[in-house]
Design a protein around this motif. Sequence first.
Motif, PDB file in Angstrom:
ATOM      1  N   ALA A   8     -11.865   7.027   4.160  1.00  0.00           N
ATOM      2  CA  ALA A   8     -13.108   6.287   3.970  1.00  0.00           C
ATOM      3  C   ALA A   8     -12.759   4.953   3.348  1.00  0.00           C
ATOM      4  CB  ALA A   8     -14.081   7.069   3.084  1.00  0.00           C
ATOM      5  N   PRO A   9     -13.619   3.950   3.390  1.00  0.00           N
ATOM      6  CA  PRO A   9     -13.311   2.636   2.806  1.00  0.00           C
ATOM      7  C   PRO A   9     -12.936   2.752   1.334  1.00  0.00           C
ATOM      8  CG  PRO A   9     -15.268   2.497   4.165  1.00  0.00           C
ATOM      9  CD  PRO A   9     -14.932   3.951   4.078  1.00  0.00           C
ATOM     10  N   ALA A  10     -11.886   2.037   0.932  1.00  0.00           N
ATOM     11  CA  ALA A  10     -11.381   2.110  -0.441  1.00  0.00           C
ATOM     12  C   ALA A  10     -12.167   1.206  -1.372  1.00  0.00           C
ATOM     13  CB  ALA A  10      -9.892   1.733  -0.473  1.00  0.00           C
ATOM     14  N   VAL A  11     -12.406   1.693  -2.584  1.00  0.00           N
ATOM     15  CA  VAL A  11     -12.997   0.903  -3.657  1.00  0.00           C
ATOM     16  C   VAL A  11     -12.282   1.231  -4.946  1.00  0.00           C
ATOM     17  CG1 VAL A  11     -15.277   0.735  -2.599  1.00  0.00           C
ATOM     18  CG2 VAL A  11     -14.762   2.649  -4.121  1.00  0.00           C
ATOM     19  N   GLU A  12     -12.217   0.275  -5.867  1.00  0.00           N
ATOM     20  CA  GLU A  12     -11.584   0.525  -7.167  1.00  0.00           C
ATOM     21  C   GLU A  12     -12.566   1.287  -8.048  1.00  0.00           C
ATOM     22  OE1 GLU A  12     -10.068  -2.798  -9.198  1.00  0.00           O
ATOM     23  OE2 GLU A  12      -8.525  -3.255  -7.709  1.00  0.00           O
ATOM     24  N   GLN A  13     -11.999   2.161  -8.915  1.00  0.00           N
ATOM     25  CA  GLN A  13     -12.800   2.873  -9.883  1.00  0.00           C
ATOM     26  C   GLN A  13     -13.411   1.847 -10.864  1.00  0.00           C
ATOM     27  OE1 GLN A  13     -13.449   5.997  -8.681  1.00  0.00           O
ATOM     28  NE2 GLN A  13     -13.108   6.813 -10.715  1.00  0.00           N
ATOM     29  N   SER A  14     -14.631   2.103 -11.286  1.00  0.00           N
ATOM     30  CA  SER A  14     -15.291   1.201 -12.227  1.00  0.00           C
ATOM     31  C   SER A  14     -15.089   1.592 -13.671  1.00  0.00           C
ATOM     32  CB  SER A  14     -16.798   1.143 -11.927  1.00  0.00           C
ATOM     33  OG  SER A  14     -17.355   2.449 -12.024  1.00  0.00           O
ATOM     34  N   TYR A  71      -3.476   2.166  -9.190  1.00  0.00           N
ATOM     35  CA  TYR A  71      -3.945   3.385  -9.850  1.00  0.00           C
ATOM     36  C   TYR A  71      -5.469   3.475  -9.823  1.00  0.00           C
ATOM     37  CZ  TYR A  71       0.835   3.687 -11.664  1.00  0.00           C
ATOM     38  OH  TYR A  71       2.197   3.762 -11.788  1.00  0.00           O
ATOM     39  N   ARG A  72      -6.141   2.362 -10.059  1.00  0.00           N
ATOM     40  CA  ARG A  72      -7.612   2.373  -9.998  1.00  0.00           C
ATOM     41  C   ARG A  72      -8.085   2.699  -8.577  1.00  0.00           C
ATOM     42  NH1 ARG A  72      -7.331  -2.326 -13.718  1.00  0.00           N
ATOM     43  NH2 ARG A  72      -8.195  -1.670 -15.729  1.00  0.00           N
ATOM     44  N   LYS A  73      -7.354   2.201  -7.611  1.00  0.00           N
ATOM     45  CA  LYS A  73      -7.745   2.404  -6.211  1.00  0.00           C
ATOM     46  C   LYS A  73      -7.803   3.880  -5.839  1.00  0.00           C
ATOM     47  CE  LYS A  73      -6.178   1.113  -1.541  1.00  0.00           C
ATOM     48  NZ  LYS A  73      -5.125   0.377  -0.794  1.00  0.00           N
ATOM     49  N   VAL A  74      -6.908   4.692  -6.420  1.00  0.00           N
ATOM     50  CA  VAL A  74      -6.899   6.114  -6.083  1.00  0.00           C
ATOM     51  C   VAL A  74      -7.697   6.958  -7.067  1.00  0.00           C
ATOM     52  CG1 VAL A  74      -4.719   5.962  -4.820  1.00  0.00           C
ATOM     53  CG2 VAL A  74      -4.706   6.555  -7.259  1.00  0.00           C
ATOM     54  N   GLY A  75      -8.306   6.327  -8.081  1.00  0.00           N
ATOM     55  CA  GLY A  75      -9.224   7.059  -8.941  1.00  0.00           C
ATOM     56  C   GLY A  75      -8.861   7.203 -10.397  1.00  0.00           C
ATOM     57  N   PHE A  76      -7.730   6.651 -10.845  1.00  0.00           N
ATOM     58  CA  PHE A  76      -7.382   6.722 -12.263  1.00  0.00           C
ATOM     59  C   PHE A  76      -8.332   5.854 -13.091  1.00  0.00           C
ATOM     60  CE2 PHE A  76      -3.337   8.280 -10.659  1.00  0.00           C
ATOM     61  CZ  PHE A  76      -2.912   9.147 -11.649  1.00  0.00           C
ATOM     62  N   CYS A  77      -8.646   6.327 -14.300  1.00  0.00           N
ATOM     63  CA  CYS A  77      -9.475   5.587 -15.250  1.00  0.00           C
ATOM     64  C   CYS A  77      -8.667   5.283 -16.501  1.00  0.00           C
ATOM     65  CB  CYS A  77     -10.700   6.406 -15.653  1.00  0.00           C
ATOM     66  SG  CYS A  77     -11.904   6.642 -14.345  1.00  0.00           S
ATOM     67  N   VAL A  78      -8.912   4.121 -17.088  1.00  0.00           N
ATOM     68  CA  VAL A  78      -8.300   3.787 -18.373  1.00  0.00           C
ATOM     69  C   VAL A  78      -8.960   4.640 -19.449  1.00  0.00           C
ATOM     70  CG1 VAL A  78      -7.977   1.990 -20.113  1.00  0.00           C
ATOM     71  CG2 VAL A  78      -7.725   1.438 -17.679  1.00  0.00           C
ATOM     72  N   GLU A  79      -8.135   5.315 -20.257  1.00  0.00           N
ATOM     73  CA  GLU A  79      -8.693   6.126 -21.335  1.00  0.00           C
ATOM     74  C   GLU A  79      -8.214   5.695 -22.713  1.00  0.00           C
ATOM     75  OE1 GLU A  79      -7.675  10.140 -20.425  1.00  0.00           O
ATOM     76  OE2 GLU A  79      -5.608   9.948 -21.106  1.00  0.00           O
ATOM     77  N   GLY A  80      -7.329   4.713 -22.771  1.00  0.00           N
ATOM     78  CA  GLY A  80      -6.872   4.234 -24.070  1.00  0.00           C
ATOM     79  C   GLY A  80      -5.711   3.278 -23.912  1.00  0.00           C
ATOM     80  N   ARG A  81      -5.252   2.748 -25.023  1.00  0.00           N
ATOM     81  CA  ARG A  81      -4.110   1.835 -24.989  1.00  0.00           C
ATOM     82  C   ARG A  81      -3.386   1.868 -26.320  1.00  0.00           C
ATOM     83  NH1 ARG A  81      -5.292  -3.514 -23.042  1.00  0.00           N
ATOM     84  NH2 ARG A  81      -6.834  -2.554 -21.679  1.00  0.00           N
ATOM     85  N   GLY A 118       0.779  -1.234   0.000  1.00  0.00           N
ATOM     86  CA  GLY A 118       0.000   0.000   0.000  1.00  0.00           C
ATOM     87  C   GLY A 118       0.808   1.279   0.000  1.00  0.00           C
ATOM     88  N   TYR A 119       2.143   1.172   0.029  1.00  0.00           N
ATOM     89  CA  TYR A 119       2.958   2.380   0.070  1.00  0.00           C
ATOM     90  C   TYR A 119       2.847   3.172  -1.235  1.00  0.00           C
ATOM     91  CZ  TYR A 119       5.143  -0.007   4.048  1.00  0.00           C
ATOM     92  OH  TYR A 119       5.371  -0.660   5.242  1.00  0.00           O
ATOM     93  N   GLY A 120       2.844   2.468  -2.355  1.00  0.00           N
ATOM     94  CA  GLY A 120       2.715   3.145  -3.641  1.00  0.00           C
ATOM     95  C   GLY A 120       1.375   3.830  -3.800  1.00  0.00           C
ATOM     96  N   SER A 121       0.301   3.167  -3.338  1.00  0.00           N
ATOM     97  CA  SER A 121      -1.027   3.785  -3.413  1.00  0.00           C
ATOM     98  C   SER A 121      -1.084   5.059  -2.580  1.00  0.00           C
ATOM     99  CB  SER A 121      -2.098   2.803  -2.930  1.00  0.00           C
ATOM    100  OG  SER A 121      -2.209   1.699  -3.796  1.00  0.00           O
ATOM    101  N   GLU A 122      -0.500   5.014  -1.376  1.00  0.00           N
ATOM    102  CA  GLU A 122      -0.542   6.210  -0.537  1.00  0.00           C
ATOM    103  C   GLU A 122       0.304   7.323  -1.121  1.00  0.00           C
ATOM    104  OE1 GLU A 122      -0.091   7.855   4.019  1.00  0.00           O
ATOM    105  OE2 GLU A 122       0.698   5.862   3.561  1.00  0.00           O
ATOM    106  N   ALA A 123       1.490   6.992  -1.636  1.00  0.00           N
ATOM    107  CA  ALA A 123       2.339   8.018  -2.241  1.00  0.00           C
ATOM    108  C   ALA A 123       1.638   8.658  -3.438  1.00  0.00           C
ATOM    109  CB  ALA A 123       3.673   7.408  -2.665  1.00  0.00           C
ATOM    110  N   THR A 124       0.959   7.840  -4.236  1.00  0.00           N
ATOM    111  CA  THR A 124       0.222   8.367  -5.382  1.00  0.00           C
ATOM    112  C   THR A 124      -0.889   9.303  -4.926  1.00  0.00           C
ATOM    113  OG1 THR A 124       0.725   6.377  -6.671  1.00  0.00           O
ATOM    114  CG2 THR A 124      -1.130   7.732  -7.427  1.00  0.00           C
ATOM    115  N   ALA A 125      -1.635   8.897  -3.902  1.00  0.00           N
ATOM    116  CA  ALA A 125      -2.708   9.746  -3.384  1.00  0.00           C
ATOM    117  C   ALA A 125      -2.161  11.065  -2.847  1.00  0.00           C
ATOM    118  CB  ALA A 125      -3.476   9.004  -2.292  1.00  0.00           C
ATOM    119  N   LEU A 126      -1.016  11.038  -2.165  1.00  0.00           N
ATOM    120  CA  LEU A 126      -0.421  12.270  -1.655  1.00  0.00           C
ATOM    121  C   LEU A 126      -0.001  13.192  -2.794  1.00  0.00           C
ATOM    122  CD1 LEU A 126       1.783  10.808   1.231  1.00  0.00           C
ATOM    123  CD2 LEU A 126      -0.351  12.102   1.478  1.00  0.00           C
ATOM    124  N   MET A 127       0.536  12.615  -3.861  1.00  0.00           N
ATOM    125  CA  MET A 127       0.914  13.424  -5.014  1.00  0.00           C
ATOM    126  C   MET A 127      -0.310  14.027  -5.692  1.00  0.00           C
ATOM    127  SD  MET A 127       4.239  13.695  -5.524  1.00  0.00           S
ATOM    128  CE  MET A 127       4.723  13.769  -7.259  1.00  0.00           C
TER     129      MET A 127
END
Length: 200
Positions: free
Chosen positions: A193-199, A148-158, A111-120
């Motif tokens: 608040a409880p974490a959920v992945e972006q849909s 990335y999904r956990k903190v709110g990023f969405c896939v927009e392409g590939r 979870g360290y990467g998720s927290e660092a991403t959220a802080l950024m």
Amino acid sequence: MRARNWFPAAIPGRTVVLRPHTGRNLPAFKRWYGDPEVARLTRYQEGPMPADEVERFFEARVAGVSSLALAIHLADTDRLIGTCAFSQLDGDNGSALFHITIGEPDCWGRGYGSEATALMLEHAFGALGLHRVALAVFEYNERALRAYRKVGFCVEGRSREAIWRGGRFWDEIMMSILEDDWRAGRERALGLAPAVEQSC
């Protein structure tokens, strides 16, 4: 885009704290980017990054002022475990690219990467006044995709079959988060608040 607090003295979190890099961090970078598994997850080229290339990268992209690079330390012990950064900063359009590497394997999946991403992201959409943060991640980096999904990023392409690894081609996935996305999920991303992945 607001310029104040561009290079913060520190961004403290619950388990990690982000601080500007110093020259003392270069040996850790050489070790991290010399690790074949770190290279597989972060580099377009096959194999680890040569030491002289790490030195040039550190000087230009980490110690320089063209990007906002911060060291990731454990809050309780001050151990250096990784790095994160914004690059390609576009003040006119309020956008940036995000990068993160947790270089210490024993710190992966904790979870360290998720927290660092959220802080950024909190810094980006709060202090800096950005509108959009984007990133690119290899399809096989499932741990990063979940974070990335956990903190709110969405896939927009590939970019289809953009990288050759392990005897096959893989897609490179483009993701982004907008200020409104961040505001909607900010408390979950910051552990309030409880974490959920972006849909999306």
